[in-house]
Design a protein around this motif. Structure first.
Motif, PDB file in Angstrom:
ATOM      1  N   SER A 295      55.027  39.156 101.813  1.00 56.64           N
ATOM      2  CA  SER A 295      55.332  39.410 100.402  1.00 56.64           C
ATOM      3  C   SER A 295      56.236  38.321  99.831  1.00 56.64           C
ATOM      4  CB  SER A 295      56.006  40.775 100.244  1.00 56.64           C
ATOM      5  OG  SER A 295      55.132  41.810 100.646  1.00 56.64           O
ATOM      6  N   LYS A 299      55.000  35.667  96.885  1.00 55.09           N
ATOM      7  CA  LYS A 299      55.744  35.530  95.626  1.00 55.09           C
ATOM      8  C   LYS A 299      56.201  34.090  95.427  1.00 55.09           C
ATOM      9  CE  LYS A 299      59.192  37.802  92.761  1.00 55.09           C
ATOM     10  NZ  LYS A 299      60.151  38.929  92.654  1.00 55.09           N
ATOM     11  N   ILE A 304      54.572  36.036  91.778  1.00 54.60           N
ATOM     12  CA  ILE A 304      54.385  37.478  91.609  1.00 54.60           C
ATOM     13  C   ILE A 304      54.190  38.108  92.986  1.00 54.60           C
ATOM     14  CG2 ILE A 304      51.865  37.285  91.343  1.00 54.60           C
ATOM     15  CD1 ILE A 304      52.012  39.513  89.266  1.00 54.60           C
ATOM     16  N   SER A 305      54.590  39.364  93.145  1.00 58.06           N
ATOM     17  CA  SER A 305      54.454  40.042  94.428  1.00 58.06           C
ATOM     18  C   SER A 305      52.992  40.398  94.691  1.00 58.06           C
ATOM     19  CB  SER A 305      55.299  41.322  94.441  1.00 58.06           C
ATOM     20  OG  SER A 305      54.739  42.286  93.562  1.00 58.06           O
ATOM     21  N   GLY A 308      52.133  43.373  92.662  1.00 62.08           N
ATOM     22  CA  GLY A 308      52.024  43.006  91.256  1.00 62.08           C
ATOM     23  C   GLY A 308      50.721  42.304  90.959  1.00 62.08           C
ATOM     24  N   TYR A 309      50.281  41.421  91.853  1.00 67.04           N
ATOM     25  CA  TYR A 309      49.011  40.714  91.662  1.00 67.04           C
ATOM     26  C   TYR A 309      47.851  41.703  91.718  1.00 67.04           C
ATOM     27  CZ  TYR A 309      45.186  37.434  92.212  1.00 67.04           C
ATOM     28  OH  TYR A 309      44.001  36.753  92.039  1.00 67.04           O
ATOM     29  N   ARG A 311      47.876  44.899  90.923  1.00 65.77           N
ATOM     30  CA  ARG A 311      47.868  45.658  89.662  1.00 65.77           C
ATOM     31  C   ARG A 311      47.328  44.812  88.516  1.00 65.77           C
ATOM     32  NH1 ARG A 311      53.944  48.190  90.507  1.00 65.77           N
ATOM     33  NH2 ARG A 311      53.354  49.978  91.828  1.00 65.77           N
ATOM     34  N   LEU A 312      47.728  43.538  88.482  1.00 64.58           N
ATOM     35  CA  LEU A 312      47.275  42.654  87.430  1.00 64.58           C
ATOM     36  C   LEU A 312      45.775  42.422  87.473  1.00 64.58           C
ATOM     37  CD1 LEU A 312      48.236  40.771  85.099  1.00 64.58           C
ATOM     38  CD2 LEU A 312      48.409  38.955  86.794  1.00 64.58           C
TER      39      LEU A 312
END
Length: 314
Positions: A295, A299, A304-305, A308-309, A311-312
């Motif tokens: 992680s 990042k 980005i974590s 997070g990626y 979800r994006l």
């Protein structure tokens, strides 16, 4: 300025279709997995006093004298771009603009891009010419692509509304894919002039590194970047590590280890799009024993974590 990333889709592992097991002849196209990074595509109107200082950057660049004649200096060599001429600048090449000829109102367009595909990158780095004439076929194709990017920078197109943001994203992808295709057409038109036997050891190293990483992913066994030895790969090919690193960087512009890191980033992003895999699964598959370290590295690579990626992307 805009940043556009276009990630190629990793094709499925080749499988003989049902009913073709006993075929006398069966052919499959090569798998494709490539990344093109388009950065800071912009159009600018300037006055007669405008200049741009000497600099370098790690990306390829197209610079167009859109209106007027521009005085450029590339690697200490002065040249004049006629109106419409496209200057092609390779990574890490020292260059500057000494302004435009004859004064008055002038304009230029600039686009920076990076390519990770070894064959295409090697071919682009082998091209000796630096100016693409305005009346050439490749220039005509590039003008159309550049015009798309210029429209995307228009405030009337990108006004922040949801539908327009989606339209801009799709138009950016369209322009990026067309740029990728045009680059391929350009280098194919240069063959066989681009062929160079001295690059064969480098291609072998790149393919060996890629096979080593892909094997660890396909076998679902983690092999960390630290345990993947460039030295061992070089020895198996009969060359010293120092020579392999020197030739590889000369042809591709990056070290073998950086190439391996880029492959790892790409695989991690593609695996994160698979909702059936946990972050722990993905970390292990690309070679990390500790998910926290994966992680942290992800990042550092992307800003980005992993979560997070994921979800994006959805």
């Amino acid at each position: 300025m805009s940043i556009i990333r276009m990630w190629g889709i990793r094709s499925m592992k080749r499988i003989i279709p049902t009913g073709m097991e006993n075929s006398l002849e069966w052919k499959a196209a090569p798998d494709v997995q490539a990344v093109i990074h388009v950065f800071a595509a912009h159009w600018r109107k300037v006055n007669s006093a405008w200049t741009y200082p000497e600099h370098t950057h790690p990306l390829f660049e197209f610079n167009v004298a859109w209106k007027g004649k521009q005085r450029m200096n590339v690697n200490g060599r002065p040249l004049v771009q006629e109106e419409g001429d496209i200057l092609f600048i390779q990574p890490e090449v020292v260059h500057r603009s000494d302004g435009f000829v004859d004064g008055g109102e002038m304009a230029y367009f600039s686009l920076h891009f990076g390519i990770d595909d070894p064959s295409l990158r090697r071919s682009l780095l082998s091209i000796k010419e630096s100016v693409i004439p305005a009346n050439s076929a490749i220039a005509t194709n590039l003008y159309e692509i550049f015009s798309h990017y210029m429209k995307l920078s228009d405030p009337q197109v990108n006004n922040g509304q949801g539908s327009m943001v989606l339209q801009e994203s799709l138009l950016s992808l369209q322009a990026s894919f067309r740029l990728f295709a045009t680059l391929c057409e350009w280098v194919l038109s240069q063959e066989p002039a681009l062929r160079n036997d001295h690059t064969e050891p480098t291609i072998s190293i790149a393919r060996a590194i890629e096979r080593a990483l892909n094997h660890s992913l396909n076998e679902n066994r983690g092999v960390s970047e630290e345990r993947t030895s460039i030295e061992q790969i070089a020895a198996s090919l009969g060359y010293s590590p120092a020579y392999c690193n020197k030739v590889f960087k000369l042809v591709y512009g990056i070290s073998p280890r950086q190439y391996l890191s880029d492959l790892t980033i790409r695989e991690a992003k593609l695996l994160l799009m698979d909702q059936t895999l946990t972050i722990e699964d993905i970390a292990y598959r690309i070679g990390y024993r500790e998910v926290s370290y994966f992680s942290k590295q992800f990042k550092r690579w992307t800003g980005i974590s992993p979560l997070g990626y994921r979800r994006l992307s959805h």
